[in-house]
Scaffold this motif. Structure first.
Motif, PDB file in Angstrom:
ATOM      1  N   GLU A  46       0.838  -1.196   0.000  1.00  0.00           N
ATOM      2  CA  GLU A  46       0.000   0.000   0.000  1.00  0.00           C
ATOM      3  C   GLU A  46       0.876   1.251   0.000  1.00  0.00           C
ATOM      4  OE1 GLU A  46      -3.909   1.715   2.276  1.00  0.00           O
ATOM      5  OE2 GLU A  46      -2.244   1.060   3.539  1.00  0.00           O
ATOM      6  N   GLY A  49       2.027   2.190  -3.276  1.00  0.00           N
ATOM      7  CA  GLY A  49       1.001   2.538  -4.256  1.00  0.00           C
ATOM      8  C   GLY A  49       0.548   1.390  -5.138  1.00  0.00           C
ATOM      9  N   ILE A  51      -1.485  -1.337  -3.974  1.00  0.00           N
ATOM     10  CA  ILE A  51      -2.807  -1.813  -3.590  1.00  0.00           C
ATOM     11  C   ILE A  51      -3.523  -0.743  -2.781  1.00  0.00           C
ATOM     12  CG2 ILE A  51      -2.060  -4.236  -3.544  1.00  0.00           C
ATOM     13  CD1 ILE A  51      -2.077  -4.041  -0.456  1.00  0.00           C
ATOM     14  N   ARG A  52      -4.821  -0.937  -2.602  1.00  0.00           N
ATOM     15  CA  ARG A  52      -5.607  -0.140  -1.673  1.00  0.00           C
ATOM     16  C   ARG A  52      -6.668  -1.045  -1.075  1.00  0.00           C
ATOM     17  NH1 ARG A  52      -7.922   2.654  -6.521  1.00  0.00           N
ATOM     18  NH2 ARG A  52      -9.924   1.624  -6.964  1.00  0.00           N
ATOM     19  N   GLU A  53      -7.303  -0.549  -0.033  1.00  0.00           N
ATOM     20  CA  GLU A  53      -8.356  -1.314   0.661  1.00  0.00           C
ATOM     21  C   GLU A  53      -9.705  -0.642   0.429  1.00  0.00           C
ATOM     22  OE1 GLU A  53     -11.150  -1.671   4.070  1.00  0.00           O
ATOM     23  OE2 GLU A  53      -9.878   0.049   3.593  1.00  0.00           O
ATOM     24  N   GLU A  54     -10.699  -1.460   0.125  1.00  0.00           N
ATOM     25  CA  GLU A  54     -12.070  -0.984  -0.017  1.00  0.00           C
ATOM     26  C   GLU A  54     -12.995  -1.977   0.683  1.00  0.00           C
ATOM     27  OE1 GLU A  54     -13.190  -0.321  -4.057  1.00  0.00           O
ATOM     28  OE2 GLU A  54     -11.640   1.191  -4.428  1.00  0.00           O
ATOM     29  N   VAL A  58      -8.854  -6.207  -0.610  1.00  0.00           N
ATOM     30  CA  VAL A  58      -7.633  -5.691  -1.227  1.00  0.00           C
ATOM     31  C   VAL A  58      -7.869  -5.496  -2.719  1.00  0.00           C
ATOM     32  CG1 VAL A  58      -5.193  -6.112  -1.655  1.00  0.00           C
ATOM     33  CG2 VAL A  58      -6.233  -6.891   0.489  1.00  0.00           C
ATOM     34  N   GLN A  59      -7.616  -4.287  -3.190  1.00  0.00           N
ATOM     35  CA  GLN A  59      -7.705  -3.962  -4.609  1.00  0.00           C
ATOM     36  C   GLN A  59      -6.302  -3.697  -5.143  1.00  0.00           C
ATOM     37  OE1 GLN A  59     -10.765  -3.887  -6.105  1.00  0.00           O
ATOM     38  NE2 GLN A  59     -11.770  -4.349  -4.167  1.00  0.00           N
ATOM     39  N   VAL A  61      -4.141  -1.882  -7.565  1.00  0.00           N
ATOM     40  CA  VAL A  61      -4.300  -0.685  -8.398  1.00  0.00           C
ATOM     41  C   VAL A  61      -3.105  -0.464  -9.329  1.00  0.00           C
ATOM     42  CG1 VAL A  61      -5.848   0.447  -6.780  1.00  0.00           C
ATOM     43  CG2 VAL A  61      -3.384   0.809  -6.558  1.00  0.00           C
ATOM     44  N   GLU A 194      -5.452   1.555  11.101  1.00  0.00           N
ATOM     45  CA  GLU A 194      -4.761   0.984   9.945  1.00  0.00           C
ATOM     46  C   GLU A 194      -5.406  -0.352   9.582  1.00  0.00           C
ATOM     47  OE1 GLU A 194      -2.476   2.285   8.075  1.00  0.00           O
ATOM     48  OE2 GLU A 194      -2.097   4.082   9.286  1.00  0.00           O
ATOM     49  N   TRP A 195      -5.935  -0.453   8.364  1.00  0.00           N
ATOM     50  CA  TRP A 195      -6.658  -1.661   7.972  1.00  0.00           C
ATOM     51  C   TRP A 195      -5.774  -2.900   7.946  1.00  0.00           C
ATOM     52  CZ3 TRP A 195      -5.427  -4.323   3.431  1.00  0.00           C
ATOM     53  CH2 TRP A 195      -4.624  -3.650   2.510  1.00  0.00           C
ATOM     54  N   THR A 196      -4.499  -2.731   7.613  1.00  0.00           N
ATOM     55  CA  THR A 196      -3.603  -3.895   7.600  1.00  0.00           C
ATOM     56  C   THR A 196      -3.400  -4.437   9.005  1.00  0.00           C
ATOM     57  OG1 THR A 196      -1.740  -2.338   7.640  1.00  0.00           O
ATOM     58  CG2 THR A 196      -2.406  -3.214   5.497  1.00  0.00           C
TER      59      THR A 196
END
Length: 229
Positions: A46, A49, A51-54, A58-59, A61, A194-196
């Protein structure tokens, strides 16, 4: 930690923070560190740059390979996991399913790069297990000193805050803080944001409660050890 060594990624830094240099083993449960290492991979990707979280998922990008070959290989597993899943794989699930293999790969990498040395011992002369020790120059001591400096400065850098959140998620805050209860509380607050780290902490708690792999299989949102959290 405001200027971390570029040679070390977040999962490597977390492993070095967790190892007891005298005994060659983590000062928290090994499974908790494994969850933390997997979560740190997501955090590193993340920060780069990739991946991102939605909604706890995990998306990918930016699927282009990072410079680090191990991170590149792990990013490809996330890209494959997303295929057939409209919204990507759940962070909790990826952490719970990849923890041990990710930790083994990073330990092998640290040994291969001569950051750690490995001693193989045997239980009852039969079953092999490993111990890992810092080598000269001791990058583990460097990481620990920079972590302490970041805490003293109030974690001015995002990377510092992510690492502190992961430390809390695996129950290492009590071992590493130099500010006592206030230090543990500060790390807990970062863990929750923090989502992780939340994904790691969820797996740690599931494992402590006898939840097997640590992934419950549920589809709700994302988010022990030693020394308290």
């Amino acid at each position: 930690m405001t200027s971390p060594s570029p040679a070390l990624t977040l999962p490597e830094e977390l492993i070095l923070l967790a190892l007891d240099p005298e005994r060659g083993k983590p000062v928290c449960p090994a499974r908790d560190l494994a969850y933390g290492t997997a979560g740190a991979v997501l955090a590193e990707l993340e920060l780069q740059g990739r991946i991102r979280e939605e909604g706890g998922r995990v998306q990918v990008v930016n699927p282009l390979d990072p410079a680090d070959p191990l991170l590149a290989a792990l990013l490809r597993t996330l890209d494959q996991s997303a295929k057939g899943r409209r919204r990507g794989i759940r962070a909790r699930r990826w952490v719970g399913e990849n923890d041990r293999s990710v930790q083994e790969q990073y330990l092998d990498s640290l040994v291969g790069r001569a950051v750690l040395s490995r001693e193989t011992r045997r239980v009852l002369g039969l079953f092999p297990y490993h111990r890992h020790f810092p080598v000269v120059p001791d990058l583990a001591r460097d990481v620990l000193d920079r972590f302490a400096a970041a805490e003293a400065a109030g974690y001015p850098d995002h990377r510092d805050r992510v690492l502190a959140a992961l430390v809390s998620a695996i129950g290492l805050a009590g071992e590493l803080t130099r500010l006592g209860r206030n230090g543990r509380t500060a790390m807990k607050v970062m863990r929750r944001s923090e989502w992780t780290a939340s994904a790691v902490h969820h797996n740690v708690k599931q494992n402590e409660s006898g939840g097997g792999s640590g992934w419950s299989g549920g589809d709700s949102g994302g988010g022990g050890g030693c020394g308290g959290d």
